[in-house]
Design an enzyme around this catalytic site. Sequence first.
Site, PDB file in Angstrom:
ATOM      1  N   GLY A  64       0.730  -0.831   0.311  1.00  0.00           N
ATOM      2  CA  GLY A  64       0.309  -0.160  -0.195  1.00  0.00           C
ATOM      3  C   GLY A  64       0.920   1.396   0.107  1.00  0.00           C
ATOM      4  O   GLY A  64       2.035   1.063   0.652  1.00  0.00           O
ATOM      5  N   TRP A 104       0.364   5.349   1.259  1.00  0.00           N
ATOM      6  CA  TRP A 104       0.368   6.353   2.152  1.00  0.00           C
ATOM      7  C   TRP A 104      -0.685   6.571   2.384  1.00  0.00           C
ATOM      8  O   TRP A 104      -1.415   7.279   3.895  1.00  0.00           O
ATOM      9  CB  TRP A 104       1.403   6.744   3.635  1.00  0.00           C
ATOM     10  N   ASN A 105      -1.273   6.956   1.171  1.00  0.00           N
ATOM     11  CA  ASN A 105      -2.834   8.066   1.332  1.00  0.00           C
ATOM     12  C   ASN A 105      -4.094   7.902   1.778  1.00  0.00           C
ATOM     13  O   ASN A 105      -4.581   8.191   2.621  1.00  0.00           O
ATOM     14  CB  ASN A 105      -3.032   8.611   0.452  1.00  0.00           C
ATOM     15  N   PRO A 141       7.559   5.150 -10.113  1.00  0.00           N
ATOM     16  CA  PRO A 141       9.500   4.194 -10.006  1.00  0.00           C
ATOM     17  C   PRO A 141       8.971   3.040  -9.395  1.00  0.00           C
ATOM     18  O   PRO A 141       9.445   2.229  -9.209  1.00  0.00           O
ATOM     19  CB  PRO A 141      10.374   5.488  -9.384  1.00  0.00           C
ATOM     20  N   GLU A 194      -1.598   0.154  -9.554  1.00  0.00           N
ATOM     21  CA  GLU A 194      -2.171   1.465  -8.851  1.00  0.00           C
ATOM     22  C   GLU A 194      -1.256   2.722  -9.156  1.00  0.00           C
ATOM     23  O   GLU A 194      -0.375   2.788  -8.399  1.00  0.00           O
ATOM     24  CB  GLU A 194      -3.327   1.329  -7.975  1.00  0.00           C
ATOM     25  N   CYS A 196      -3.926  10.114  -5.321  1.00  0.00           N
ATOM     26  CA  CYS A 196      -3.463   9.711  -7.005  1.00  0.00           C
ATOM     27  C   CYS A 196      -4.604  10.135  -8.506  1.00  0.00           C
ATOM     28  O   CYS A 196      -3.733  10.372  -9.663  1.00  0.00           O
ATOM     29  CB  CYS A 196      -3.166   8.287  -7.475  1.00  0.00           C
ATOM     30  N   GLU A 254      -8.987  -1.999 -10.240  1.00  0.00           N
ATOM     31  CA  GLU A 254      -9.384  -2.376  -8.246  1.00  0.00           C
ATOM     32  C   GLU A 254     -11.303  -2.129  -9.096  1.00  0.00           C
ATOM     33  O   GLU A 254     -11.420  -1.155 -10.186  1.00  0.00           O
ATOM     34  CB  GLU A 254      -8.595  -1.304  -7.328  1.00  0.00           C
TER      35      GLU A 254
HETATM   36  P1  NAD Z   1       5.854   4.654  -3.145  1.00  0.00           P
HETATM   37  O1  NAD Z   1       5.622   3.845  -4.540  1.00  0.00           O
HETATM   38  O2  NAD Z   1       7.015   5.464  -2.539  1.00  0.00           O
HETATM   39  O3  NAD Z   1       5.887   3.243  -1.757  1.00  0.00           O
HETATM   40  C1  NAD Z   1       4.590   1.745  -2.182  1.00  0.00           C
HETATM   41  C2  NAD Z   1       4.638   1.150  -1.400  1.00  0.00           C
HETATM   42  O4  NAD Z   1       6.169   0.234  -2.174  1.00  0.00           O
HETATM   43  C3  NAD Z   1       4.928   1.692  -0.259  1.00  0.00           C
HETATM   44  O5  NAD Z   1       4.520   0.530   1.037  1.00  0.00           O
HETATM   45  C4  NAD Z   1       6.508   0.903   0.112  1.00  0.00           C
HETATM   46  O6  NAD Z   1       7.353   0.834   1.403  1.00  0.00           O
HETATM   47  C5  NAD Z   1       6.517  -0.180  -1.025  1.00  0.00           C
HETATM   48  N1  NAD Z   1       8.067  -0.189  -1.520  1.00  0.00           N
HETATM   49  C6  NAD Z   1       8.546   0.783  -1.726  1.00  0.00           C
HETATM   50  N2  NAD Z   1       9.793   0.029  -3.049  1.00  0.00           N
HETATM   51  C7  NAD Z   1       9.191  -1.342  -2.690  1.00  0.00           C
HETATM   52  C8  NAD Z   1      10.475  -2.470  -3.509  1.00  0.00           C
HETATM   53  N3  NAD Z   1      10.963  -2.279  -3.972  1.00  0.00           N
HETATM   54  N4  NAD Z   1       9.303  -3.044  -3.567  1.00  0.00           N
HETATM   55  C9  NAD Z   1       8.192  -3.860  -3.073  1.00  0.00           C
HETATM   56  N5  NAD Z   1       7.898  -2.540  -2.450  1.00  0.00           N
HETATM   57  C10 NAD Z   1       7.984  -1.564  -2.669  1.00  0.00           C
HETATM   58  O7  NAD Z   1       4.462   5.352  -2.780  1.00  0.00           O
HETATM   59  P2  NAD Z   1       3.998   6.368  -1.825  1.00  0.00           P
HETATM   60  O8  NAD Z   1       5.023   7.787  -2.230  1.00  0.00           O
HETATM   61  O9  NAD Z   1       3.720   5.092  -0.712  1.00  0.00           O
HETATM   62  O10 NAD Z   1       2.748   6.763  -2.452  1.00  0.00           O
HETATM   63  C11 NAD Z   1       2.494   7.619  -3.468  1.00  0.00           C
HETATM   64  C12 NAD Z   1       2.117   7.214  -4.505  1.00  0.00           C
HETATM   65  O11 NAD Z   1       1.902   6.443  -4.526  1.00  0.00           O
HETATM   66  C13 NAD Z   1       2.014   8.430  -5.393  1.00  0.00           C
HETATM   67  O12 NAD Z   1       2.999   8.828  -6.639  1.00  0.00           O
HETATM   68  C14 NAD Z   1       0.494   8.255  -5.554  1.00  0.00           C
HETATM   69  O13 NAD Z   1       0.424   8.235  -7.019  1.00  0.00           O
HETATM   70  C15 NAD Z   1       0.647   6.900  -5.771  1.00  0.00           C
HETATM   71  N6  NAD Z   1      -0.887   6.651  -5.624  1.00  0.00           N
HETATM   72  C16 NAD Z   1      -1.704   5.771  -6.144  1.00  0.00           C
HETATM   73  C17 NAD Z   1      -2.887   5.214  -6.540  1.00  0.00           C
HETATM   74  C18 NAD Z   1      -3.614   4.408  -7.203  1.00  0.00           C
HETATM   75  O14 NAD Z   1      -4.723   3.398  -6.916  1.00  0.00           O
HETATM   76  N7  NAD Z   1      -3.074   4.516  -8.661  1.00  0.00           N
HETATM   77  C19 NAD Z   1      -3.611   5.508  -4.810  1.00  0.00           C
HETATM   78  C20 NAD Z   1      -2.304   6.137  -3.994  1.00  0.00           C
HETATM   79  C21 NAD Z   1      -1.569   6.214  -4.450  1.00  0.00           C
END
Ligand code: NAD
Length: 485
Positions: free
Chosen positions: A151, A153-154, A232, A251, A285, A459
Amino acid sequence: MTHPAQPKASHFINGEYVEDTAGTPIPVIYAATGEQIATVHAATPAIVEQALSTAKAAQKAWARMTGTERGRILRRAANIMRERNHDLSVLETYDTGKPLQETLVADATSGADALEYFGGLAASLTGEHIPLGEDWVYTKREALGLCVGIGAWNYPTQIACWKGAPALACGNSMVFKPSETTPLCALKVAEILIEAGAPAGVFNVVQGMGEVGGALVTDPRVDKVSLTGSVPTGKKVYAAAAEGMKHVTMELGGKSPLIIFDDADIDNAVGGAINGNFYSSGQVCSNGTRVFVQKGIKEKFLARLAERTGNAILGDPMDEATSFGPMVTENQMNIVLGYIEKGKEEGARLICGGRRADMDGYFIEPTVFADVTDDMTIAREEIFGPVMSVLDFDTEEEVVARANDTEFGLSAGVFTKDFTRAHRVIGNLEAGSCFINSYNDAPVEAPFGGVKASGVGRENSKEAIKHFSQVKSVYVRMGDVEAAF
Ligand code: NAD
C-alpha cells in the site's frame, strides 16, 4: 503513557498480533503536530517467512469454502467496520493527518463498501458451460492462490480493503504490507476480519520498507502482487513479479487533466477543481492537477477559485470543522514546497497559497498557479500535494492533444454543458478513470485504475474479480478417443 494509536504489536499473522523487536523500528509521526505517537518494527526475514507460510497454508481451505460462506464473513466485517467508523476514522487521522471531516466519510466507510460489495459477489463467481456437440467444455473461476498487497500512505484503510476484499472473495489469501509511513490502519482491518469469522491466516499484515516489499514480491510461493504506489516503485515491482511470472495489479501515480470549457457551470467546475486538487491535501493519485481552462472564462474561474479556496479551514484535524489537513510527513511537505518554488522560478503566476502555513505540523496552504505552460515542471511531474496548475486553451482539438501529452494516464475530467462534446472529449482522452461534470468520485461499483505509466489492471467493480482469479477450462469427451496411431 502509551498513546491510544500504539498497536498491540507490529504485525498481524495467523489471526494474532505478532512482534519481533529485532526489526528496524519505524516511528509513527502524527503529521498535525510532529509528535511520535507509536512505533512499529519492520518485519525481519523470520516474520516474512511466518506470514507467507501461514497465508500459503490457509489458502486452500478458504478457497474450498462456498462463496456464500466467504461472502458472509466479508459482509460481517463490513458491518463491524461501519459500527466502529468513528474510532477507525480517528486512527486513520492519526495515521495520515487527514482531517476527521474526511476520514469519517471516506476511509473505513469506503473499506466497508468494498467488503460488502465483494462479499456480495463471492457467491456469484461461476464458470460457464460450452456445448460442443455431444462433448462439452466447462470453465471454473479459481483463486490465484497467495496474493501480496502493498500500500501507499494516503488511504491506508481503503487500500487494505480494496485489495483484501476482492482477493478474499475469490478464495485467495493475502499478506498485506502497508506503507511504512502509515502502518496502523491495516492492522485493524486484519483484526476485524478475524472477528467476523475469517479463518486465521487468510489476511495477514507485515510492516516494513521497500526491502520487505521486495522480499514478498520475489517469494516463489506468491502468485499475485497488487501495488498502490508511485510509478518508479511500480516499475521495480512489476519487473520483479515478471521474473516469477506472477499476476500484477499496478495502481500508480498520475498527472491528470481536468478540462473546463467556457460553457461550464463555473461553480461546479470550481468545485470539481477543488475536489480534484485539495481533498486529502492533494495527496490523491487520481487528482486533476492540470486544470485546462478555456480562455473565455479564465479570469472569472480564477477569481471564484481563489475566493472559495480562501474558505479552506486549516487546523486541528480532529476538529470536525477543519477541512484541510497537513502533508503526511515533513519530507513530503519539503518535496511539495520544492515544487512550489520551481513553479515560481519557472514563471507561473501564484494566485493563492504558496507557503508553509504558520502553525505546528506539516501544513501547506492550498496553492493555485495560473498561466502554467505545458513544459513547466509543475505541469509535468506528480507533486502529490495541494498545488493546482491552471493552464489556458483555445480549442477542443488543442486541449485533447495537450492533455494526452504525458506518460501518465490515470484519470481525466471534463466540465461542459455540451454533452456531445463531453463524451467525445472523454473518448479521446488517454485515461482509465474519467469524470463528466464531476471529479474524483470512486464508488466501489466502478472500475478504478490507469493506462500508460499509471498502471495495469483495475480495482473495484466486477473487473477486480478478473484480476484476483483465473479461469480453468475442462474439455469433457463423451465418446471414444481417436488417435493417429
Ligand atoms: P511509494 O511508491 O514510495 O511506495 C508504495 C509502497 O511500495 C510502500 O509500501 C513502499 O514501502 C513499497 N515499496 C517501495 N519500494 C519497493 C520495492 N522495491 N519492492 C516492493 N515494495 C516497495 O509510494 P508512496 O509514496 O507510498 O505513495 C504515493 C504514490 O502512490 C503516488 O505516486 C501516488 O500517485 C500513488 N498512489 C496511487 C494510487 C492508485 O490507486 N493509482 C492510490 C494512492 C497512491
